[in-house]
Enzyme design. Structure first.
Site, mmCIF file in Angstrom:
data_model
loop_
_atom_site.group_PDB
_atom_site.id
_atom_site.type_symbol
_atom_site.label_atom_id
_atom_site.label_comp_id
_atom_site.label_asym_id
_atom_site.label_seq_id
_atom_site.Cartn_x
_atom_site.Cartn_y
_atom_site.Cartn_z
ATOM 1 N N GLU A 123 8.428 120.548 38.776
ATOM 2 C CA GLU A 123 9.743 121.143 38.475
ATOM 3 C C GLU A 123 10.146 122.281 39.416
ATOM 4 O O GLU A 123 10.608 123.333 38.968
ATOM 5 C CB GLU A 123 9.762 121.636 37.019
ATOM 6 N N GLU A 145 6.525 111.078 31.949
ATOM 7 C CA GLU A 145 6.685 111.815 30.676
ATOM 8 C C GLU A 145 7.791 111.199 29.807
ATOM 9 O O GLU A 145 8.563 111.908 29.173
ATOM 10 C CB GLU A 145 7.031 113.289 30.952
#
Ligand code: 9MR
Length: 477
Positions: free
Chosen positions: A159, A276
């Site tokens: 991220e 995810e």
């Protein structure tokens, strides 16, 4: 039962959905056994509650029966593994690795360099570049060497891109203190410790297009630059936390967009993994049976990318049961494939049916890159949008990277051919089964390896020739 005709498969699959098809298949047919037949990894996290022993026994039974890859929800993150400076804590991670080994599962490591879940002591060094470089390097060296050979792939950087604009995330202790080269360095340090691990950049909202304003578009430019500069990146992890379309008219992102990203990454010899996945509904809305079936259809569409794109191999769901899911924190609900009572939902059935009826294209086998020259092409020549921010990076670790892997392998008949050896003549060839267990190793002097003693099936082959390396899937028939 195997559907010969895909149309029939869909029709029958739909009919079975209504009937609760999970009972209609042979007992030994699991997501995992079907994924293995199709040459992919399918997985779910082990929730934090598993580590503290707070889950019913059938959670673990389901997990090990249905999945062949695992990742810890929180237990391998920075704050969990180095809660105090220089004091490492591996107990929970070790517990998961042992579980994975006992059950023949591949292990993903999540995550080394991330702005979130960083312990307070790191923040004491905010803006001290030299110290932060040391902290990050030391963390990576300790953690990666502890699980060397046991963690098959790492989310090296998580991220790092901003949500709103095509730029780096500025609110990150690593970015603020070190600059964007923390990313390049993290990859290089990880590779130096475990040259056999697959190294990923992982992020969310990557299913929202690959144009220059979208997150994936920005990322793609960075991947091109990393590849060009010899940074050892092997995969992009798309978290794929998405929301069901009908409860949010403003839904953005689609399986098609993610597929486009996979195709672009293939040109760079980089894999795409879904790492995810959850497909939630807004909290508070009534979720009907029809909604759950549509959710299953979306799970299936994302699975198709993994089944169909040769450089895609992993389909990992961020949880097992809706009862233990981080989604409520995001104002979403019911995003997983088992309900609160650990009963399979239509999404489970949809995935199962798709794994059942998927037929790899006739002329090329799934994941078999035989026909393609996967030598890395320099696709960055025409890149004028993103400036190379790290070209001048003198970080000692980066300077050590000699060259990028350009070798590749393909199977024809019962021979494996290694291409791209250039002046090198010798290549080490290691073959693994789909759980990552070694099957066969040899040194090839002429770019060829005889496979006649290997049983049919999908394997992962790793070629190492000097500093060049590739890991890819092959189908031996
Ligand atoms: O599921 C995780 C949750 O238990 C933690 O509280 C949260 C804290 O950041 O992290 C969740 O996992 C995240 C993952 O590590 C990175 N991508 C987003 C995931 C969901 O927030």
């Amino acid at each position: 039962m195997r559907f010969k005709n895909p149309i029939m498969g869909v029709v029958l699959g739909t009919a079975l959905l209504g009937a609760g098809i999970s009972n209609a298949f042979a007992a030994d047919e699991t997501l995992r056994s079907l994924a293995e037949k199709n040459g992919i990894y399918i997985g779910a996290i082990l929730n934090s509650q598993w580590f503290s022993g707070g889950l019913p026994a059938n959670y673990e039974q389901i997990h090990k029966a249905q999945f062949n890859i695992v990742v810890a929800e929180n237990e391998m993150k920075f704050d969990a593994t180095e809660p105090q400076e220089g004091r490492f804590s591996y107990g929970n991670g070790d517990k998961m690795v042992k579980y994975a080994q006992q059950n023949g599962m591949r292990v993903r490591g999540h995550a080394l360099a991330w702005h979130s879940q960083v312990p307070g002591w790191v923040n004491n060094y905010r803006n001290d570049k030299q110290k932060l470089l040391k902290v990050l390097k030391n963390h990576i060296q300790n953690v990666v060497s502890h699980w060397k050979g046991k963690v098959a792939e790492w989310d090296v950087v998580n991220e790092a891109i901003s949500n709103n604009e095509p730029m780096w995330r500025s609110q990150s202790v690593w970015y603020q203190g070190i600059g964007p080269e923390f990313i390049d360095s993290a990859f290089v340090w990880t590779h130096a410790v475990d040259p056999d691990a697959e190294l990923c950049y992982n992020d969310y909202n990557l299913e929202q297009g690959i144009n220059s304003k979208a997150k994936a578009g920005f990322l793609l430019e960075q991947v091109k630059r990393w590849v060009k500069n010899g940074i050892p990146i092997h995969c992009v992890g798309s978290q794929t936390h998405v929301e069901d379309t009908t409860t949010d008219k403003h839904f953005i992102g689609s399986p098609d967009s993610l597929r486009s990203l996979a195709k672009e990454l293939a040109k760079l010899n980089v894999k795409l993994k879904i790492t995810e996945l959850d497909i939630g509904f807004k909290s508070g809305v009534n979720v009907s049976k029809k909604d759950l079936e549509r959710q299953g259809e979306t799970f299936r569409q994302y699975l198709d990318i993994i089944l169909e794109e040769p450089n895609a191999d992993t389909y990992l769901i961020w949880g097992v049961s809706d009862k233990w899911s981080w989604l409520s924190g995001l104002n979403r609900q019911k995003g997983l494939i088992y309900d609160d009572n650990l009963k399979p939902k239509p999404a489970f059935d949809s995935i199962l049916v798709r794994l059942q009826n998927f037929e790899p294209p006739q002329d090329t086998t799934k994941k078999d890159t035989t026909a393609k020259d996967t030598t890395v092409k320099d696709t960055t020549k025409k890149d004028t949008t993103v400036k190379d921010t790290t070209k001048k990076d003198t970080t000692e670790a980066i300077a050590k990277i000699a060259s990028r892997a350009t070798v590749s392998a393909y199977v024809a008949g019962r021979t494996l051919f290694v291409t791209g050896l250039g002046l090198k003549t010798t290549a080490k060839v290691d073959l693994f089964d789909m759980q990552g267990r070694p099957v066969f190793s040899t040194q090839s002097e002429n770019g060829m390896v005889d496979l006649k003693n290997i049983s049919e099936g999908y394997y992962v082959v790793r070629i190492t020739a000097g500093s060049a390396k590739t890991v890819q899937r092959v189908n031996i028939k």
